[in-house]
Design a protein around this motif. Structure first.
Motif, PDB file in Angstrom:
ATOM      1  N   GLY A   1     -13.651  13.914  -0.575  1.00  0.00           N
ATOM      2  CA  GLY A   1     -13.490  13.260   0.724  1.00  0.00           C
ATOM      3  C   GLY A   1     -13.501  11.745   0.600  1.00  0.00           C
ATOM      4  N   GLU A   2     -14.373  11.220  -0.247  1.00  0.00           N
ATOM      5  CA  GLU A   2     -14.438   9.784  -0.460  1.00  0.00           C
ATOM      6  C   GLU A   2     -13.144   9.269  -1.098  1.00  0.00           C
ATOM      7  OE1 GLU A   2     -17.926   8.894  -2.745  1.00  0.00           O
ATOM      8  OE2 GLU A   2     -19.212  10.046  -1.401  1.00  0.00           O
ATOM      9  N   LEU A   3     -12.632  10.010  -2.065  1.00  0.00           N
ATOM     10  CA  LEU A   3     -11.388   9.596  -2.718  1.00  0.00           C
ATOM     11  C   LEU A   3     -10.209   9.673  -1.754  1.00  0.00           C
ATOM     12  CD1 LEU A   3     -11.896  11.297  -6.182  1.00  0.00           C
ATOM     13  CD2 LEU A   3     -11.809   8.843  -5.725  1.00  0.00           C
ATOM     14  N   THR A   4     -10.189  10.687  -0.906  1.00  0.00           N
ATOM     15  CA  THR A   4      -9.127  10.817   0.097  1.00  0.00           C
ATOM     16  C   THR A   4      -9.179   9.653   1.075  1.00  0.00           C
ATOM     17  OG1 THR A   4      -9.200  13.216  -0.103  1.00  0.00           O
ATOM     18  CG2 THR A   4      -8.159  12.325   1.874  1.00  0.00           C
ATOM     19  N   ASN A   5     -10.382   9.297   1.510  1.00  0.00           N
ATOM     20  CA  ASN A   5     -10.550   8.178   2.434  1.00  0.00           C
ATOM     21  C   ASN A   5     -10.112   6.866   1.779  1.00  0.00           C
ATOM     22  OD1 ASN A   5     -11.312   6.842   4.795  1.00  0.00           O
ATOM     23  ND2 ASN A   5     -13.338   6.416   3.971  1.00  0.00           N
ATOM     24  N   ALA A   6     -10.486   6.652   0.525  1.00  0.00           N
ATOM     25  CA  ALA A   6     -10.090   5.434  -0.184  1.00  0.00           C
ATOM     26  C   ALA A   6      -8.569   5.358  -0.319  1.00  0.00           C
ATOM     27  CB  ALA A   6     -10.751   5.391  -1.556  1.00  0.00           C
ATOM     28  N   THR A   7      -7.936   6.479  -0.603  1.00  0.00           N
ATOM     29  CA  THR A   7      -6.474   6.504  -0.718  1.00  0.00           C
ATOM     30  C   THR A   7      -5.816   6.192   0.622  1.00  0.00           C
ATOM     31  OG1 THR A   7      -6.638   8.123  -2.502  1.00  0.00           O
ATOM     32  CG2 THR A   7      -4.507   7.917  -1.415  1.00  0.00           C
ATOM     33  N   LYS A   8      -6.363   6.719   1.711  1.00  0.00           N
ATOM     34  CA  LYS A   8      -5.823   6.422   3.044  1.00  0.00           C
ATOM     35  C   LYS A   8      -5.947   4.932   3.355  1.00  0.00           C
ATOM     36  CE  LYS A   8      -6.631  10.926   5.146  1.00  0.00           C
ATOM     37  NZ  LYS A   8      -7.431  11.680   6.133  1.00  0.00           N
ATOM     38  N   GLN A   9      -7.080   4.334   2.989  1.00  0.00           N
ATOM     39  CA  GLN A   9      -7.269   2.908   3.228  1.00  0.00           C
ATOM     40  C   GLN A   9      -6.306   2.073   2.386  1.00  0.00           C
ATOM     41  OE1 GLN A   9     -11.461   2.374   2.525  1.00  0.00           O
ATOM     42  NE2 GLN A   9     -11.990   2.864   4.632  1.00  0.00           N
ATOM     43  N   LEU A  10      -6.071   2.489   1.158  1.00  0.00           N
ATOM     44  CA  LEU A  10      -5.088   1.792   0.318  1.00  0.00           C
ATOM     45  C   LEU A  10      -3.690   1.914   0.911  1.00  0.00           C
ATOM     46  CD1 LEU A  10      -6.283   2.791  -3.257  1.00  0.00           C
ATOM     47  CD2 LEU A  10      -6.198   0.484  -2.314  1.00  0.00           C
ATOM     48  N   ASP A  11      -3.355   3.091   1.406  1.00  0.00           N
ATOM     49  CA  ASP A  11      -2.049   3.292   2.031  1.00  0.00           C
ATOM     50  C   ASP A  11      -1.898   2.424   3.282  1.00  0.00           C
ATOM     51  OD1 ASP A  11      -1.410   5.105   0.056  1.00  0.00           O
ATOM     52  OD2 ASP A  11      -1.859   6.877   1.277  1.00  0.00           O
ATOM     53  N   ALA A  12      -2.975   2.320   4.058  1.00  0.00           N
ATOM     54  CA  ALA A  12      -2.924   1.480   5.266  1.00  0.00           C
ATOM     55  C   ALA A  12      -2.739   0.010   4.893  1.00  0.00           C
ATOM     56  CB  ALA A  12      -4.197   1.670   6.084  1.00  0.00           C
ATOM     57  N   PHE A  13      -3.437  -0.442   3.862  1.00  0.00           N
ATOM     58  CA  PHE A  13      -3.272  -1.826   3.414  1.00  0.00           C
ATOM     59  C   PHE A  13      -1.842  -2.046   2.938  1.00  0.00           C
ATOM     60  CE2 PHE A  13      -3.094  -5.038   0.141  1.00  0.00           C
ATOM     61  CZ  PHE A  13      -3.738  -6.112   0.738  1.00  0.00           C
ATOM     62  N   ALA A  14      -1.328  -1.120   2.145  1.00  0.00           N
ATOM     63  CA  ALA A  14       0.034  -1.257   1.626  1.00  0.00           C
ATOM     64  C   ALA A  14       1.052  -1.260   2.760  1.00  0.00           C
ATOM     65  CB  ALA A  14       0.336  -0.128   0.640  1.00  0.00           C
ATOM     66  N   ALA A  15       0.856  -0.428   3.764  1.00  0.00           N
ATOM     67  CA  ALA A  15       1.789  -0.384   4.878  1.00  0.00           C
ATOM     68  C   ALA A  15       1.757  -1.685   5.681  1.00  0.00           C
ATOM     69  CB  ALA A  15       1.458   0.795   5.788  1.00  0.00           C
ATOM     70  N   ALA A  16       0.588  -2.281   5.783  1.00  0.00           N
ATOM     71  CA  ALA A  16       0.457  -3.494   6.578  1.00  0.00           C
ATOM     72  C   ALA A  16       0.880  -4.745   5.824  1.00  0.00           C
ATOM     73  CB  ALA A  16      -1.000  -3.647   7.043  1.00  0.00           C
ATOM     74  N   HIS A  17       0.678  -4.771   4.503  1.00  0.00           N
ATOM     75  CA  HIS A  17       0.846  -6.026   3.767  1.00  0.00           C
ATOM     76  C   HIS A  17       1.867  -5.981   2.631  1.00  0.00           C
ATOM     77  CE1 HIS A  17      -2.548  -7.649   5.945  1.00  0.00           C
ATOM     78  NE2 HIS A  17      -3.255  -6.578   5.621  1.00  0.00           N
ATOM     79  N   CYS A  18       2.277  -4.826   2.225  1.00  0.00           N
ATOM     80  CA  CYS A  18       3.135  -4.718   1.031  1.00  0.00           C
ATOM     81  C   CYS A  18       4.552  -4.324   1.401  1.00  0.00           C
ATOM     82  CB  CYS A  18       2.532  -3.727   0.049  1.00  0.00           C
ATOM     83  SG  CYS A  18       0.906  -4.173  -0.539  1.00  0.00           S
ATOM     84  N   GLN A  19       5.081  -4.896   2.434  1.00  0.00           N
ATOM     85  CA  GLN A  19       6.444  -4.573   2.846  1.00  0.00           C
ATOM     86  C   GLN A  19       7.439  -5.357   1.984  1.00  0.00           C
ATOM     87  OE1 GLN A  19       7.041  -2.192   5.018  1.00  0.00           O
ATOM     88  NE2 GLN A  19       4.839  -1.925   5.315  1.00  0.00           N
ATOM     89  N   ALA A  20       8.563  -4.734   1.746  1.00  0.00           N
ATOM     90  CA  ALA A  20       9.629  -5.407   0.996  1.00  0.00           C
ATOM     91  C   ALA A  20      10.211  -6.523   1.864  1.00  0.00           C
ATOM     92  CB  ALA A  20      10.726  -4.414   0.622  1.00  0.00           C
ATOM     93  N   PRO A  21      10.536  -7.661   1.258  1.00  0.00           N
ATOM     94  CA  PRO A  21      11.107  -8.747   2.050  1.00  0.00           C
ATOM     95  C   PRO A  21      12.443  -8.343   2.669  1.00  0.00           C
ATOM     96  CG  PRO A  21      11.072  -9.317  -0.285  1.00  0.00           C
ATOM     97  CD  PRO A  21      10.438  -7.982  -0.135  1.00  0.00           C
ATOM     98  N   LYS A  22      12.697  -8.833   3.869  1.00  0.00           N
ATOM     99  CA  LYS A  22      13.935  -8.475   4.591  1.00  0.00           C
ATOM    100  C   LYS A  22      15.030  -9.464   4.322  1.00  0.00           C
ATOM    101  CE  LYS A  22      11.518  -6.089   8.226  1.00  0.00           C
ATOM    102  NZ  LYS A  22      11.229  -5.986   9.622  1.00  0.00           N
TER     103      LYS A  22
END
Length: 129
Positions: free
Chosen positions: A108-129
Motif C-alpha cells: 500500500g505504501e509503495l502504491t501510494n508513493a507511485t501515485k504521488q510520483l505520477d501526480a508530480f509527473a502529470a503536473a510538472h513533467c509535461q513535454a514542451p508545446k
C-alpha cells in the motif's frame, strides 16, 4: 544482504515521501516557506529522479509479490515460517510471520508513493508545446 534490502525499501519510501511531501504544509501554526525549484531542477527531477523512483518501487513490489523462490518475498517468508514451525522453532516462525505481515503492508505504501510520483509527473513533467 538483508540490511541492504531493508535500506533500499526504507530509502525508496523516504525518498518518495520527501520528494512528494515537500509542498505539503505542516501542522505547525507557522507554515514553512514553499519549496521552489528552477526549471532546470524540475527537468532534472523529471528525467532522472521520477523514473528512478518508479523503477525502484516497481522492483520492490515485484520482490514482495514474488513466489516462494524469491528471496525476501512474502511467500518466501511464509514458507520459511512454516518450515520453522514444523521443526519446532515456534519463536523463529512467529518472527518470520510478523516480517511477512509487515512486508505485505508495504504494498500500500509503495502504491501510494507511485501515485504521488505520477501526480508530480502529470503536473510538472509535461513535454514542451
Amino acid at each position: 544482504m538483508r540490511g541492504t534490502r531493508r535500506m533500499a525499501l526504507a530509502g525508496c519510501g523516504i525518498a518518495a515521501g520527501l520528494f512528494v511531501a515537500a509542498p505539503i504544509a505542516s501542522a505547525d501554526t507557522q507554515a514553512p516557506a514553499p519549496v521552489t525549484l528552477s526549471p532546470q531542477e524540475v527537468q532534472q527531477m523529471c528525467t532522472a529522479w521520477v523514473p528512478k523512483l518508479r523503477k525502484q518501487a516497481q522492483n520492490l513490489t515485484n520482490r514482495i509479490n514474488g513466489g516462494p523462490e524469491v528471496s525476501g518475498s512474502v511467500a518466501n517468508l511464509k514458507a520459511r515460517a512454516n518450515d520453522a514451525r514444523t521443526k519446532g522453532h515456534t519463536a523463529q516462525a512467529d518472527r518470520l510471520q510478523k516480517r511477512a505481515d509487515k512486508r505485505q503492508s508495504r504494498i500500500g505504501e509503495l502504491t501510494n508513493a507511485t501515485k504521488q510520483l505520477d501526480a508530480f509527473a502529470a503536473a510538472h513533467c509535461q513535454a514542451p508545446k
